[in-house]
Motif scaffolding. Sequence first.
Motif, short mmCIF file in Angstrom:
data_model
loop_
_atom_site.label_atom_id
_atom_site.label_comp_id
_atom_site.label_asym_id
_atom_site.label_seq_id
_atom_site.Cartn_x
_atom_site.Cartn_y
_atom_site.Cartn_z
N VAL A 110 0.70 -0.93 -0.12
CA VAL A 110 0.00 0.25 0.01
C VAL A 110 0.96 1.00 -0.04
O VAL A 110 0.36 2.08 -0.82
CB VAL A 110 -0.84 0.27 1.18
N THR A 111 1.68 1.48 0.43
CA THR A 111 2.91 2.10 0.79
C THR A 111 3.78 2.31 -0.21
O THR A 111 3.80 3.73 -0.98
CB THR A 111 4.00 1.94 1.42
N ALA A 112 4.08 1.52 -1.45
CA ALA A 112 4.60 1.94 -2.75
C ALA A 112 4.10 1.72 -3.99
O ALA A 112 3.97 3.12 -4.62
CB ALA A 112 5.32 -0.04 -2.97
N ILE A 113 1.89 2.00 -3.51
CA ILE A 113 1.31 2.27 -4.04
C ILE A 113 0.85 3.79 -4.17
O ILE A 113 0.77 4.37 -5.19
CB ILE A 113 0.11 1.25 -4.14
N SER A 114 0.81 4.30 -3.11
CA SER A 114 0.35 5.28 -2.36
C SER A 114 1.00 6.36 -2.70
O SER A 114 1.16 7.86 -3.58
CB SER A 114 -0.09 5.46 -1.33
N LEU A 115 2.74 5.76 -1.98
CA LEU A 115 3.30 6.96 -1.98
C LEU A 115 4.58 7.71 -3.21
O LEU A 115 5.03 8.28 -3.34
CB LEU A 115 4.62 6.74 -0.65
N ALA A 169 -5.96 3.97 6.85
CA ALA A 169 -5.54 5.39 6.97
C ALA A 169 -5.51 5.94 5.58
O ALA A 169 -5.70 7.01 4.83
CB ALA A 169 -4.87 5.43 7.94
N VAL A 170 -4.31 4.66 4.80
CA VAL A 170 -3.70 5.03 3.63
C VAL A 170 -5.07 5.46 2.37
O VAL A 170 -5.11 6.10 1.80
CB VAL A 170 -2.34 4.41 3.17
N GLN A 171 -5.99 4.44 2.38
CA GLN A 171 -6.50 5.06 1.33
C GLN A 171 -7.40 5.19 1.68
O GLN A 171 -8.30 6.04 0.45
CB GLN A 171 -7.26 3.20 1.55
N LEU A 205 -7.21 8.49 3.00
CA LEU A 205 -6.37 9.59 2.54
C LEU A 205 -6.07 10.07 1.83
O LEU A 205 -6.00 11.08 0.60
CB LEU A 205 -5.06 9.75 3.08
N ASP A 206 -6.31 8.91 0.44
CA ASP A 206 -5.44 9.02 -1.10
C ASP A 206 -6.54 8.68 -1.79
O ASP A 206 -6.44 6.97 -2.14
CB ASP A 206 -3.99 8.52 -0.96
N THR A 207 -7.83 8.25 -2.46
CA THR A 207 -9.22 8.09 -3.35
C THR A 207 -8.03 7.66 -4.79
O THR A 207 -8.91 6.30 -4.54
CB THR A 207 -10.05 9.03 -3.68
N ALA A 208 -7.29 8.04 -5.67
CA ALA A 208 -6.53 7.46 -6.15
C ALA A 208 -6.05 6.01 -5.99
O ALA A 208 -6.23 5.14 -6.46
CB ALA A 208 -5.46 8.01 -6.92
N ALA A 209 -4.93 6.13 -4.78
CA ALA A 209 -4.91 4.98 -4.40
C ALA A 209 -5.98 4.01 -4.15
O ALA A 209 -5.56 2.41 -4.30
CB ALA A 209 -3.70 5.00 -3.23
N LEU A 210 -6.91 4.49 -3.71
CA LEU A 210 -8.32 3.60 -3.33
C LEU A 210 -8.63 3.08 -4.61
O LEU A 210 -8.83 1.88 -4.15
CB LEU A 210 -9.07 4.26 -2.42
N ASP A 211 -8.67 3.25 -5.36
CA ASP A 211 -9.44 2.36 -6.20
C ASP A 211 -8.79 1.68 -7.11
O ASP A 211 -9.05 0.58 -7.24
CB ASP A 211 -9.43 3.39 -7.96
N ARG A 212 -6.83 1.51 -6.65
CA ARG A 212 -5.80 -0.22 -6.85
C ARG A 212 -6.41 -0.58 -6.00
O ARG A 212 -5.91 -1.35 -6.40
CB ARG A 212 -5.08 1.38 -7.69
#
Length: 353
Positions: free
Chosen positions: A126-131, A186-188, A190-197
């Motif tokens: 998740v960190t790799a996807i979001s950040l 929490a990451v999902q 805060l990051d809606t684009a990452a949430l979709d993935r």
Amino acid sequence: MSITESPASAERSAAAPPAAAPPGPRGFPRAAGLLAALLLVAAVVVLSLAIGARHLSPIDAWHGLVDEHSANYPVVRQMRLPRTLLGLLVGAALGVAGALMQALTRNPLADPGLLGINAGASAAVVTAISLLGITSLTGYVWFAFGGAAAVAVLLWSVGGGRTATPARLALAGTALNAALFAYVNAVQLLDTAALDRMRFWTVGSLAAARPRTVVEIAPFVAAGLLLTAALARPLNALALGDDAARGLGAHPTRVRAGAIVAVTLLCGAATAAAGPIVFVGLMVPHLVRPLTGPDLRWLLPYCAVLAPLMLLGADVLGRVLARPSELQVGIVTAVLGGAFFVGIVRRARRAGA
């Protein structure tokens, strides 16, 4: 060698030539049972290729598998076959990792999902996807390995290292699991684009499998399984205690380190490819032990066969229950595993009463 033998008898049995296909508990023929399990896996593979939003007969599924001019070729060969192969790999990885962790920690409730190993891999991905914006499985795998390894080492350290007890490991794993999944959620949020993935991946699913997915994780799963097979006999010796294990030629520190590496390879690859699927590693060893006894030389091969059977069966069940849509396999295993876990706890309470 049975882990219930005394050191002296274990040493004598280690020196004697192994018997061919010895019977298991109550005379159960373990080799014949393993062959029957393989036949069941073959049957579930056929179901996985034939059942979906559009049901196919076994003959139509076969033509879709081998005939590129068949109308079913895109569905069977390009979608269902990679999904089935991924289910076999992920199931074997999770089942063997669960048996390995239960042997290593001497805790019958140990499971990569319950003790936070899968959560560590998930948090890293998740960190790799979001950040970092990584979207390929090749990138996921290395982060998943790093997260799984970090949590495995942290769990062993927090649990007390060589003095770790099953209760301390369970408590440490539960705390790590809760903290890491809180971070993932929490990451999902805060990051809606990452949430979709990430939304289907974090549930645990085989639906996104592609031929490349299978090719990329197969070497890591194979390496983990081979390392685990090499550890079966030393882990049997380690169950007798560190001193007895040294007397039988095993090196406890090396065995534990090798087991952690194997769990990292298996859980990292499985989580990167299919998301955090829980309870498979808990259920399968409990179902297998009545057939094989505690001998890891038989327990591990049975887990490597029956765990894919369970995972693929849950995946097929999810396709049937929610037609024309489907339930993700992680949801199905969570429901089945939750009920199984309650049954284990109730049985333990009755035994202690």
